[in-house]
Design a protein around this motif. Structure first.
Motif, short mmCIF file in Angstrom:
data_model
loop_
_atom_site.label_atom_id
_atom_site.label_comp_id
_atom_site.label_asym_id
_atom_site.label_seq_id
_atom_site.Cartn_x
_atom_site.Cartn_y
_atom_site.Cartn_z
N PRO A 1 -1.47 36.62 -55.78
CA PRO A 1 -0.74 37.26 -54.67
C PRO A 1 -1.75 37.87 -53.69
N PHE A 2 -1.72 37.46 -52.44
CA PHE A 2 -2.72 37.94 -51.50
C PHE A 2 -2.60 39.44 -51.26
N GLY A 3 -1.46 39.99 -51.58
CA GLY A 3 -1.30 41.43 -51.44
C GLY A 3 -2.15 42.21 -52.43
N MET A 4 -2.62 41.53 -53.48
CA MET A 4 -3.46 42.19 -54.49
C MET A 4 -4.94 42.10 -54.14
N LEU A 5 -5.27 41.47 -53.00
CA LEU A 5 -6.67 41.26 -52.62
C LEU A 5 -7.09 42.20 -51.52
N VAL A 6 -8.36 42.54 -51.55
CA VAL A 6 -8.96 43.37 -50.50
C VAL A 6 -10.14 42.59 -49.92
N MET B 1 -18.96 37.57 -46.93
CA MET B 1 -17.81 38.44 -47.12
C MET B 1 -17.45 38.45 -48.59
N GLU B 2 -16.68 39.46 -48.98
CA GLU B 2 -16.33 39.63 -50.39
C GLU B 2 -14.82 39.85 -50.50
N ILE B 3 -14.23 39.27 -51.52
CA ILE B 3 -12.82 39.51 -51.84
C ILE B 3 -12.78 40.27 -53.15
N GLN B 4 -12.14 41.42 -53.14
CA GLN B 4 -12.05 42.27 -54.32
C GLN B 4 -10.60 42.40 -54.77
N ASN B 5 -10.43 42.79 -56.04
CA ASN B 5 -9.09 43.17 -56.46
C ASN B 5 -8.86 44.63 -56.05
N ARG B 6 -7.69 45.13 -56.31
CA ARG B 6 -7.38 46.49 -55.87
C ARG B 6 -8.21 47.54 -56.60
N GLY B 7 -8.80 47.14 -57.74
CA GLY B 7 -9.66 48.07 -58.47
C GLY B 7 -11.08 48.11 -57.96
#
Length: 835
Positions: free
Chosen positions: A669-674, A687-693
């Protein structure tokens, strides 16, 4: 290893073709790579027959040639012009007929119809050297008067081809590194298949000491490295060329004959698997041989003229003053036998395999002797080999045995004792074998049955079978001789219910993602987990101190476990670019490994606790970790040579699209990505993609130019590193849901934003998705402008926002409210201005 078919027949009786022998050896575990015919005379004397000279007249236009008519047994006499001085009518001769090919080394000469001084000639009457049966060129070969006309030369000379059987010896089968060793396995096969045969080798009962005029003192200091050392001296040797039979034996299997003494040692090694070394006894200073190690750094010159520095872990064969050879590996300058050699010392030893293997690797030397020593030869075969070599030296070099055999063997090698249960054998094979069959196979492999019960047998396995020391090893030997193909495939299959776990889900997704990427034009690569330590030196993102290092690496190129998939992919890109394939798309699944010094058990570091302490054992791996990753590489042209599309370079946007498609396919779910910017010395821009943690899920960008230059890659390389292990955790609780496609239209709004050049699009995405979570469906960047009419240090982004409500048509008022919130947060947090 090359095995001579004719040589093999000297040790085991059989009536099979070379190919049948090859098939038999393969079936018992000695895989044959190929069978090649070797002719003792090149061309096999094909086209050469016995002829009868009917007439012999002087050539009208030559003072030394003759015109002959020769009966070749075909009915019509053949006219041949001959220049040999000894040709006469009534002789039986060897004739090369039309079309016959004669060889002079690698050069080939075809006999053709020709005219010599105006007279037609339809063949050639041959001398010894012209057909390869001798060296004389004084005249033609004259055969006995009763020789049959028309007989092929190959039949007259009883010419037989040999066959070279190329056997791939596995590292555990040191016992098969000789003709006699292979013969033992072939013998076991023949016995098992009910074929009458016998196994035999020459006895050495004729060995005796002729005198004691050349005593050489033997001293073994390094008994761990040299458990057994045997030697005997030979006096009054005539070093000369070996007889033809011995030269042929060695030449057939690819060894170059040197002289009779050296050839004898090579013959013994290839026949019985025992390497020997021959020293010029007169060059052994002090009349003494000492087997010991030398101080670290001792210079040593090998037979090939190369200088080596000996380690204190290299076993050396020394005289009273200096080392003469690296034991079991390579001889030293002046330690061999030469044409001037008269007196010889023969060495036959058993060296510790580990010592020999490490010395060979340390000095980069590999010889036929080291190949056998490092695998483990027969520890009880030294005396037989020494006596056999001495007997051959007496026969071929006129040598005299001039000392008693010295045998330094403080700890004799014992046979291995193995208890074999019949039930265990049946269970491991998957078939119940007749007990007599089991015993017969064991005995044919020279295993002695010392005790037998109803449940099993107790065996004594020969010491030369270093690979057979456990019951399972014996069962493996029984099965390979019995025949794997003779174990029937069962008609039923036993199974148990297995629950699909996380690993199964991961494997399934790996296959799905792999198929997706292949469909996009990618190729999957698989690189070695071992890599160069130099790749990590000076790097902050993957620090050298975090490498998992090998204690004893094969080479500097394979000294650490990889921390990232990046460098292996760059090696693949560089290799393909060198083959003029610059447009590449690769992906790879693989583990990455890390070492964390701060997590290392302090008891181990300080040496306080014993290595047997359960707590130490429990925490010994605390400092090590591994993660499973997916790497994606894109470089070169995205489109090239298309009539429908102009050439287009690959770009970061292309890479990002592939990554987002992978995440989408996995159900993230893209809403869980930062989305955030990334500062890494592996990339120029990233660039970096992180989880909400805050944990890093994806890092992607343009590989740093400095790194590309190190790999000699010119075109930009775009690389994405996906932490697959974290990705699996992220989607572990995600369930697939279905919903109706919205009946209400989406709304598109654009913003032109003036921003600092340092601001990344990922920051806009992050702010937008956090501002409106319900109605905002997509954020796209469709234009970037830098340059004229913009303030210094600024750039313009054209960003598209897609809004949609699943329950109703959006009113203008609601749209404006959302857009105002977006504008407010973007301008406030990023200092942006609307254009």
């Amino acid at each position: 290893m090359n095995i001579s078919y004719k040589w093999l027949r000297e040790y085991v009786d059989f009536d099979m073709t070379a190919q049948e022998v090859a098939d038999a050896l393969t079936s018992v575990g000695l895989e044959v790579d190929g069978v090649e015919e070797v002719q003792s005379i090149k061309g096999g004397l094909e086209g050469i027959v016995v002829g009868h000279v009917l007439t012999c007249e002087p050539h009208p236009n030559s003072d030394h040639m003759h015109v002959t008519t020769v009966d070749l047994g075909t009915g019509e006499p053949t006219q041949i012009v001959c220049g040999a001085p000894n040709v006469e009518a009534g002789q039986k001769v060897m004739v090369a007929t039309l079309g016959c090919k004669l060889y002079d080394g690698d050069e080939c000469f075809t006999i053709k119809k020709s005219k010599l001084r105006g007279i037609e000639s339809n063949g050639m009457i041959c001398a010894e050297d012209e057909i390869g049966v001798g060296t004389s060129h004084d005249g033609i070969i004259v055969l006995p008067a009763d020789t049959q006309v028309g007989m092929p030369a190959a039949q007259y000379y009883n010419l037989e081809s040999d066959y070279v059987i190329e056997v791939d010896i596995t590292p555990n089968r040191a016992d098969a590194c000789s003709h006699y060793g292979v013969a033992r396995d072939l013998y076991a096969y023949l016995v098992q298949n009910g074929i009458a045969t016998s196994l035999h080798r020459p006895d050495v009962d004729a060995f005796k000491v002729d005198n004691n005029e050349l005593p050489i003192q033997i001293e073994v200091e390094a008994t761990e490295a040299c458990p057994r050392y045997c030697a005997v001296s030979l006096k009054n040797c005539e070093v000369k060329e070996s007889p033809k039979w011995l030269q042929d034996r060695l030449s057939v299997i690819g060894l170059r004959p040197i002289n009779n003494i050296v050839d004898i040692t090579n013959y013994i090694m290839m026949a019985y698997g025992q390497p020997l070394h021959c020293f010029d006894a007169d060059m052994i200073k002090g009349g003494k041989v000492v087997v010991k190690t030398m101080p670290d750094g001792t210079p040593f010159l090998t037979l090939d003229g190369e200088e080596h520095k000996l380690s204190d872990r290299d076993l050396a064969i020394c005289n009273a003053e200096e080392p003469m050879c690296i034991a079991g590996v390579f001889g030293g300058k002046g330690s061999g036998t030469y044409e001037t050699t008269k007196n010889v010392l023969l060495e036959s030893a058993y060296f510790n395999p580990t010592w020999i293997r490490k010395s060979a690797r340390r000095h980069g030397l590999s010889t036929d002797a080291s190949f056998r020593f490092e695998r483990g030869i027969d520890p009880n075969g030294q005396i037989y080999a020494l006596k056999m070599a001495a007997l051959m030296a007496k026969e071929l070099a006129g040598a005299e045995v001039s000392m008693e055999i010295v045998d330094v063997n403080p700890t004799p090698a014992n046979n291995f004792s193995v208890d074999l249960s019949y039930d265990y054998c049946d269970r491991l094979i998957g078939k119940k074998l007749e007990r007599d069959t089991i015993k017969s196979i064991c005995q044919s492999l020279e295993m002695q049955i010392v005790e037998e019960t109803a449940e099993g047998i107790k065996l004594e396995v020969p010491a030369y079978r270093v690979d057979v020391q456990r019951p399972c090893d014996v069962v493996e030997d029984i099965l390979r001789v019995y025949g794997y193909n003779n174990v029937e495939i069962p008609m039923s299959m036993n199974s148990c219910i297995a629950v699909k776990g996380e690993n199964d889900k991961s494997h399934k997704l790996q296959n799905l993602v792999g198929e997706q990427l292949v469909g996009c034009g990618f190729n999957e690569i698989l690189n070695n987990s071992l890599t160069k330590a130099s790749y990590y030196e000076g790097k902050e993102a993957v620090k050298a101190e975090n490498c998992v290092r090998l204690i004893n690496p094969l080479s500097n190129d394979l000294s650490v476990l990889r921390q990232t998939l990046l460098f292996g992919g760059l090696e693949s890109i560089a290799r393909n670019a060198n083959y003029r394939m610059p447009n590449q798309r690769f992906f790879e699944f693989g583990n990455c490994y890390y070492f964390h010094e701060e997590k290392k058990c302090q008891d181990i570091v300080s040496g306080v606790s014993s290595s047997r302490d359960p707590e130490v054992i429990k925490h010994v791996l605390d400092a090590y970790s591994e993660d499973f990753h997916l790497g994606i590489w894109v470089t070169g042209k995205r489109v090239e040579g298309s009539w429908a599309h102009a050439d287009e370079d690959s770009s970061f946007a292309e890479l990002k699209a592939y990554v987002m498609n992978v995440l989408n396919r996995c159900g993230v779910p893209f809403g869980m990505l930062v989305f955030t910017s990334c500062d890494s010395d592996l990339f120029d821009k990233a660039m970096e993609i992180q989880n909400r943690g805050g944990k890093s899920l994806v890092k992607m960008g343009v590989v740093a130019h400095k790194i590309q230059k190190a790999f000699d890659i010119d075109a930009p390389v775009y690389f994405a590193d996906i932490n697959w292990k974290l990705l699996m955790k992220l989607i572990a609780k995600v369930t697939v849901t279905y919903k109706e496609i919205s009946k209400f239209p989406a709304v598109s709004r654009d913003l032109a934003l003036l921003l600092d050049k340092s601001v990344q699009f990922a920051e806009i995405e992050k702010i937008a998705y956090s501002t409106e979570k319900k109605l905002l469906k997509e954020v796209r960047l469709f234009d970037v402008y830098e340059g004229k009419n913009l303030p210094e240090g600024k750039k313009s982004y054209a960003v598209n926002f897609i809004l949609q409500d699943a329950e109703k048509t959006l009113a203008e008022k609601a749209i404006e409210a959302v857009m105002n919130k977006l504008i407010k947060n973007i301008t406030t947090q990023l200092g942006a201005e609307l254009r």
